[in-house]
Write an enzyme that holds these catalytic residues in place. Structure first.
Site, PDB file in Angstrom:
ATOM      1  N   LYS A 101      73.030 -16.403  33.264  1.00 58.67           N
ATOM      2  CA  LYS A 101      72.026 -15.437  32.691  1.00 58.67           C
ATOM      3  C   LYS A 101      70.462 -16.035  34.104  1.00 58.67           C
ATOM      4  O   LYS A 101      69.958 -15.125  34.213  1.00 58.67           O
ATOM      5  CB  LYS A 101      71.472 -16.498  31.624  1.00 58.67           C
ATOM      6  CG  LYS A 101      70.898 -17.812  31.566  1.00 58.67           C
ATOM      7  CD  LYS A 101      70.658 -17.909  30.264  1.00 58.67           C
ATOM      8  CE  LYS A 101      69.804 -19.757  29.759  1.00 58.67           C
ATOM      9  NZ  LYS A 101      70.468 -20.948  29.963  1.00 58.67           N
ATOM     10  N   HIS A 229      73.551 -29.470  26.460  1.00 60.95           N
ATOM     11  CA  HIS A 229      73.014 -29.383  27.456  1.00 60.95           C
ATOM     12  C   HIS A 229      71.506 -30.029  27.756  1.00 60.95           C
ATOM     13  O   HIS A 229      71.248 -30.073  26.373  1.00 60.95           O
ATOM     14  CB  HIS A 229      72.374 -27.662  27.680  1.00 60.95           C
ATOM     15  CG  HIS A 229      71.453 -26.998  28.400  1.00 60.95           C
ATOM     16  ND1 HIS A 229      70.671 -27.526  29.170  1.00 60.95           N
ATOM     17  CD2 HIS A 229      72.288 -26.174  29.328  1.00 60.95           C
ATOM     18  CE1 HIS A 229      70.836 -27.030  30.048  1.00 60.95           C
ATOM     19  NE2 HIS A 229      71.569 -26.199  30.053  1.00 60.95           N
ATOM     20  N   GLU A 305      78.406 -25.990  33.389  1.00 63.70           N
ATOM     21  CA  GLU A 305      77.516 -24.995  32.985  1.00 63.70           C
ATOM     22  C   GLU A 305      76.090 -24.501  34.103  1.00 63.70           C
ATOM     23  O   GLU A 305      74.614 -24.441  33.634  1.00 63.70           O
ATOM     24  CB  GLU A 305      76.920 -24.322  32.292  1.00 63.70           C
ATOM     25  CG  GLU A 305      78.242 -24.531  31.304  1.00 63.70           C
ATOM     26  CD  GLU A 305      77.469 -24.322  30.258  1.00 63.70           C
ATOM     27  OE1 GLU A 305      76.343 -24.879  29.048  1.00 63.70           O
ATOM     28  OE2 GLU A 305      78.816 -24.212  29.136  1.00 63.70           O
TER      29      GLU A 305
END
Ligand code: PLP
Length: 456
Positions: A101, A229, A305
């Site tokens: 993204k 995250h 990620e």
């Protein structure tokens, strides 16, 4: 049984070339593209400086080419490659799954696919575009804890098994549409040291994880590990260490529910290469790598990620000053000190808040304009000798929110001059709109690294 073996891609990358060039690697990836529409845009092997200069030199303001004065990017794929090498050197145990993204640029994606990175996808379209590059579904994590039914079905049909969850309703949905999923429990961590806080929306608080694990056990679902995250644009490296400690607690708790976790996903939030003060990738890697090694044995597969980390510094944006407005002041009056500190020129450029600079609003970035071409003189990375004045810089749309820099220090510019902005690779083009009829800025590719190694 959980199968997390590293499966091969559906094709081998340039098997005959021992040390291929980066451009050759991209070419072979495009050939394997299952969408078959893909065409390789030209990838130069020039410096960013030369790319900018060549493009501006080819621009003739008198010509009929109406496209040539548009804003444009120079993307350096070599910088993406260097970031990958840095990752492999400093966090060898942790497999990067690029958070697409952040910048799903087809060339960046193909390069990372060829280098063996995995991908963090959040929607059907994202998953589809990765599969179409010939990437094996085992190299995708569907890292969106709240998914649309049809997207879960799509993941099931296409053998994408790893996916995150953080609530019980999602478990019931997954039971219905993808009972063989390999589930990763996303836990809440302290995101107070980040520019973009994600904890407001996602992450299971630690007092809910027991209930979620019990629910998964009852439903007969396979939970393989934990993800978190720390927040995007994290500015405290300790946040990573603390989050890993939390993950360890949930690993231990999982045993009570019959799960043997062997998967840890440490998420994103890694700083871009241009961040050299405060948090740096070196600091994060030192804390994260050692905490992971201290708390998790070699049987645990660890992935991350990263988004911003890979692309932030790889894109430079060049924009033209399309108009200037001089703010009239009554010169007979002596300016108060406050007035004299107010910008006296407003510059309008051909990319803005609704385009690439949406990062100012959504990603809390500060974008600094620099002079690229002034009165025909090329000025990339040069100190100007001209006196500086206070100015404000605006995008091209009719909305007053479209302000890029309310107070910039610039020499006197004219319409037709050019400005550039560095470090524009993360969360820029990906969220650009075409509001008011302005189109997204075009991307020119180069690589400042020639040969690449595909073996790590
Ligand atoms: C946005 C996002 C990322 C990438 O974050 P960066 O700060 O760009 O590294 C990774 N994982 C998830 C789940 C995200 O939502």
């Amino acid at each position: 049984m959980i199968d997390i073996s590293h499966q091969q891609d559906q094709f081998e990358v340039v098997p005959t070339l021992v040390q291929p060039t980066l451009v050759e690697v991209l070419k072979s990836r495009v050939k394997a593209d299952m969408a078959k529409e893909a065409q390789l845009p030209e990838v130069q092997t020039l410096s960013i400086d030369h790319m900018l200069q060549a493009r501006l030199a080819s621009f003739d303001p008198e010509s009929d080419d109406v496209e040539a004065e548009n804003a444009f990017y120079v993307a350096d794929l070599g910088e993406v490659y260097r970031q990958h090498l840095r990752w492999k050197a400093l966090l060898p145990r942790i497999e990067p799954f690029f958070a697409m993204k952040c910048n799903p640029d087809p060339m960046v994606m193909r390069l990372l696919a060829s280098l063996g990175a995995g991908f963090d996808c959040a929607s059907k379209n994202e998953i589809q575009s990765v599969l179409e590059m010939g990437v094996n579904p085992s190299r995708i994590i569907y890292a969106n804890p709240c998914k649309q039914n049809s997207f879960v079905k799509y993941a099931y049909q296409n053998k994408v098994r790893m996916m995150t969850f953080d609530n019980a309703e999602e478990l019931h949905k997954i039971k219905r549409f993808h009972p063989e999923a390999q589930l990763v429990l996303r836990i809440l961590t302290d995101d107070s040291k980040s520019l973009c806080k994600l904890g407001l929306k996602f992450g299971a608080p630690l007092d809910t994880t027991a209930y979620l694990l019990a629910t998964a056990q009852e439903l007969g679902l396979d939970v393989i590990g934990v993800s978190f995250h720390v927040g995007s644009g994290c500015f405290d490296a300790n946040a990573f260490g603390e989050a890993v400690i939390r993950a360890r607690r949930v690993f231990d708790q999982a045993k009570d529910y019959g799960f043997t976790f062997n998967f840890l996903d440490v998420g994103g939030g890694f700083p871009s290469a241009h961040v050299t003060e405060g948090i740096t990738f070196e600091k994060v890697a030192a804390i994260l790598g050692s905490t992971v090694d201290a708390l998790f044995g070699p049987e645990v597969r660890v992935i991350a990620e990263p988004g911003r980390y890979y692309v932030g510094s790889a894109f430079t944006l060049a924009t033209q000053v399309i108009a200037r407005r001089t703010i009239a002041r009554d010169l007979s009056e002596v300016l108060t000190s406050e007035q004299s500190q107010n910008p006296s020129h407003m510059y309008y450029i051909n990319d803005g808040m609704y385009g690439s600079f949406n990062c100012i609003m959504f990603d809390h970035q500060v974008c600094e304009p620099q002079v690229l071409l002034k009165a025909g003189e090329y000025a990339y990375q040069q100190e100007t000798m001209d006196p500086l004045g206070l100015a404000s810089v605006w995008g091209p749309t009719c909305d007053s929110i479209d302000c890029i820099s309310p107070k910039a220090s610039l020499p006197l510019m004219e319409a037709g001059d050019w400005l550039y902005f560095e470090n524009m690779g993360a969360y820029t083009i990906t969220a650009a709109s075409q509001f008011n009829g302005f189109r997204k800025s075009e991307i020119l590719y180069t690589t400042t690294e020639q040969e690449v190694s595909l073996h790590f």
